[in-house]
Design a protein around this motif. Structure first.
Motif, mmCIF file in Angstrom:
data_model
loop_
_atom_site.group_PDB
_atom_site.id
_atom_site.type_symbol
_atom_site.label_atom_id
_atom_site.label_comp_id
_atom_site.label_asym_id
_atom_site.label_seq_id
_atom_site.Cartn_x
_atom_site.Cartn_y
_atom_site.Cartn_z
ATOM 1 N N GLN A 200 -1.221 1.465 -0.111
ATOM 2 C CA GLN A 200 -0.429 2.692 -0.261
ATOM 3 C C GLN A 200 0.675 2.812 0.792
ATOM 4 O O GLN A 200 1.487 3.716 0.734
ATOM 5 C CB GLN A 200 -1.350 3.917 -0.166
ATOM 6 N N PRO A 354 0.905 8.003 -3.001
ATOM 7 C CA PRO A 354 -0.227 7.874 -3.919
ATOM 8 C C PRO A 354 -0.107 6.591 -4.750
ATOM 9 O O PRO A 354 0.996 6.088 -4.981
ATOM 10 C CB PRO A 354 -0.132 9.115 -4.801
ATOM 11 N N GLN A 355 -1.266 6.108 -5.151
ATOM 12 C CA GLN A 355 -1.404 4.870 -5.924
ATOM 13 C C GLN A 355 -0.336 4.671 -7.006
ATOM 14 O O GLN A 355 0.288 3.619 -7.095
ATOM 15 C CB GLN A 355 -2.797 4.915 -6.583
ATOM 16 N N GLN A 356 -0.107 5.710 -7.795
ATOM 17 C CA GLN A 356 0.754 5.549 -8.970
ATOM 18 C C GLN A 356 2.235 5.406 -8.618
ATOM 19 O O GLN A 356 3.054 5.142 -9.494
ATOM 20 C CB GLN A 356 0.521 6.709 -9.958
ATOM 21 N N LEU A 357 2.573 5.558 -7.340
ATOM 22 C CA LEU A 357 3.982 5.423 -6.938
ATOM 23 C C LEU A 357 4.295 4.045 -6.348
ATOM 24 O O LEU A 357 5.455 3.701 -6.138
ATOM 25 C CB LEU A 357 4.350 6.504 -5.909
#
Lengths: 500, 500
Positions: A200, A354-357
């Motif tokens: 991250q 965050p993970q999704q970024l």
């Protein structure tokens, strides 16, 4: 001058090995001159390289070199079947001076600049903001690089340069060199209470680039982005360039006025905040406001950008947990910088996302400029893992605290009739709040006359500030420099005052 | 478990100097556990540091350290007048795993991404395009860094690191380190016939960043930007992210089809072109087309972006003058790269721009990421000025030419029934055009099975290409590697063919 009798004679070319200029350059220069003087005209044919070499008694390669250079510069062209000829659009004797004077050659005009850039240009940004070259009192936002452990850094670097494999020459991941991401994640846990996986952590070219990457990923034209006022105007400009609408919230001694925020703003895409060490006021956002801010962000579904630059430097009181730590969800993006901790020319910072970024930010970074140079990332990793980094920060913390005290005392003694310079809990600078009757511009000019740099706080105000202030950086200056510069400033100011 | 009898007893804490974990960490871990187990509840008060230290018989600083870490992590908070208490929003045992599984904690969603990013994401860019780590056959777009004069580079770097003043730690101008700009300007005159002042040279973080800076300065949403097809899709994406509309023009063996351009496009803001060495076809834009292109640009008032990447590598025939050299006005912006000449991890490139663009580009660079790291710029300057750079390029030119020949011959001998691999005048790769009946995907998969990388040319097509092709990088691979990899590829392909 253009008469036939002045026609250029290739036989007349003289080249000499006595001349320090290389033979092919001598040849090339004479032909170029002849073309400019129109003694060799457009379309005219040059002798073959073999022929000319024989005629002048020089190596054929010398002629080839000269012809190649002239071809490159657009003076001659070789076409199959028709030999080498003078072009009809060769460059004029001094292209640059022509360009400046001849308006017809200027094809890219101000009107061609993008609307967003033009809007930005009205801000009158100083592109060398903070200045280049050696730090001098009281230039701010610079760490004490004079006492950076350069020997250790140089040693780590030399070692890497000598070692096989050549990983320092090879591409690294757009999100950063993996061992560095891992070292940063460990460091953040211990020193800032920020819990994150290595993945991250995204390494960026300074904290500034983190802001650019996020603007590209998250901002649609017209999106509202909230800033502290005063605040980090340079980050606001990045969002403006991305088309965002900037909305500002006032700041007091407890940081961002969250009450005001709750009252006035019910919708925003993103809020930029400096809780640990407000820029430029160096105040701390209080614990209760942190909670209220997170509550507001959740209710309004706003992303928070927590710039924790220099959060490491706190000279009094307990450090508070970061917003990233306190948040119950993943809406806080955390930003940090190494350039402000080690030395300014090191262009490395990071963000925790965050993970999704992760992947989207990697894609954008790849398109923007690929990745940060590998060597610096590798050396910084070792520098952290071998403990040099923490040791340096600890050393600087006590040194800066001492320097801040010296500056406060010197100002009390010598500048009390000009400004008030209260101590602050963190940061690398103090703010001199001007007494009534003291003109900011006059003070800054007087300072400059004795080689002292003062930056007005107004550079970081979105709206007109109530009280004038100037920024005194102190981190890179020793006690002697601090005291003598304060005295010099006093003298210069009163001198300029008397001259008025 | 939450019963009163299980209440945490601070007296029960045990710390031991026998334990390799630091004392304050032992203390901190036990308190954190107690909070998670709710044996210490939100709002409950902790003993004072002085009291607890005395009780446990340890130094007070040890307790302070533990409390500070717990405060940083958001477990406890110290408020004036009410002592240190457990917070009501402390982080859960493993925040990261929770985040991944608990949808309610995901606050930034795909829908929050900017529309432009979402449009881009449809392109399916490989962010590690070209791959990280050590180069291996036939990965392309990589120079032969195995024979980069690392000893000289390391020596120049070590010297700078030892020398005072510490200019390598200091800020440089956003447009680049001045001596480097000067060295590039001299180099361009001699090697590429490009006439420019040092000031007009802007140093960037690789050629890629030059494109980003220009997009920011020049592009309004909806502006038309023309690209070669096939062409450098990664540059097109940068313009797309800036809101431009991409229009493509076909390419043939003489480069960009300027006839087609003249016929179909009467208005554009900017045209991106690779005249010296088309990407990815490695063809050269003919002299007559260059003239026609400049004429079209003048008539339509279009800015030309001339990417001269690897223009240095031309193995046959005379180099042609650049568009920048030929232009009668200042509409051509010239871009070059060092990363593609020296080693991939070196993130340095440059552009040559007209006078009126220097300051705006500097402002934008300053906002984007300040400037490129100083040390690399300083070392590269010496590397050029001491002649290492030109020497390296010359050496590589003859080496690459030899490697290209070896690849052509090996392909003729071993791959003739799979693809046609014609020699090219420039570049660091060749293109294998697939024979009828050969499936691109099958070939690439077969290659990967024996650790050989082939990139489809289609990655650089805007429209569907007529003939399938794969890219064979050859620059960093020695003759033995080239021949053995070609043989391995042959075997792997026919094996996979037979298995079908």
């Amino acid at each position: 001058m253009t008469g036939k009798h002045l026609r250029f004679q290739f036989e007349s070319i003289t080249v000499s090995t006595q001349d320090p200029t290389a033979l092919f350059r001598q040849l090339e220069n004479q032909i170029r001159e002849a073309i400019w003087q129109e003694r060799l005209r457009a379309g005219e044919r040059l002798p073959s390289t073999r022929h000319l070499a024989k005629q002048l008694g020089i190596a054929r390669n010398t002629v080839i070199n000269a012809y190649e250079q002239l071809a490159l510069e657009g003076f001659i062209v070789t076409l199959r079947g028709s030999g080498t000829r003078v072009t009809d659009n060769f460059p004029p004797p001094s292209k640059d001076s022509t360009q400046e004077s001849d308006a017809s050659s200027i094809s890219i005009k101000q009107a061609d600049f993008s609307e967003r850039y033009q809007a930005l240009a009205n801000h009158e940004i100083d592109i060398s903001q903070g200045g280049q070259g050696t730090a001098r009192p009281f230039r701010a936002n610079i760490p004490n690089y004079f006492e950076f452990p350069r020997a250790q850094w140089a040693q780590l670097m030399s070692k890497k340069l000598r070692q096989k494999p050549d990983s320092w020459m090879e591409r690294v991941h757009a999100c950063g060199y993996e061992p560095l991401r891992s070292a940063i994640s460990s460091y953040l846990g211990v020193s800032r209470g920020v819990s994150t996986t290595a993945e991250q952590v995204i390494v960026t070219a300074g904290a500034q680039q983190a802001i650019e990457l996020l603007a590209k990923l998250l901002i649609n034209p017209g999106d509202i982005v909230c800033f502290e006022d005063p605040g980090y105007t340079h980050a606001a400009m990045v969002f403006e360039l991305a088309g965002a609408k900037i909305v500002t919230i006032p700041v007091d001694e407890d940081g961002l006025d969250v009450d005001e925020l709750q009252k006035t703003i019910s919708e925003a895409k993103l809020l930029y905040v400096t809780p640990a060490n407000h820029f430029p006021l160096c105040t701390t956002l209080s614990q209760s406001r942190r909670q209220a801010l997170l509550k507001w962000a959740k209710e309004t579904d706003t992303i928070i950008l927590e710039d924790d630059y220099n959060g490491e430097y706190r000279y009094r009181g307990r450090p508070l947990p970061t917003l990233h730590t306190m948040a119950s969800d993943d809406r806080v993006i955390y930003i940090g910088s190494f350039s402000k901790l080690l030395f300014p020319a090191l262009r490395l910072g990071y963000m925790v996302v965050p993970q999704q970024l992760i992947e989207p930010l990697g894609t954008i970074r790849w398109l923007l400029d690929r990745h940060s140079p590998a060597l610096e990332q590798i050396v910084l990793t070792d520098f952290i893992n071998h403990g040099h980094f923490s040791r340096h920060i600890r050393r600087m913390r006590s040194l800066y605290s001492e320097r801040q005290k010296a500056l406060v005392n010197a100002a009390k003694e010598h500048l009390a009739d000009i400004l008030e310079l209260p101590p602050l809990d963190g940061g690398l600078h103090l703010i001199g709040w001007l007494n009534a009757g003291v003109e900011q511009k006059q003070l800054i000019t007087a300072a400059a006359s004795v080689d002292i740099e003062l930056l007005p706080t107004s550079q970081f105000n979105f709206k007109t500030p109530q009280r004038g202030g100037v920024i005194f950086g102190y981190a890179p200056y020793n006690l002697e420099q601090i005291v003598s510069s304060v005295k010099k400033l006093r003298t210069a100011y009163w001198q300029s005052k008397n001259e008025c």
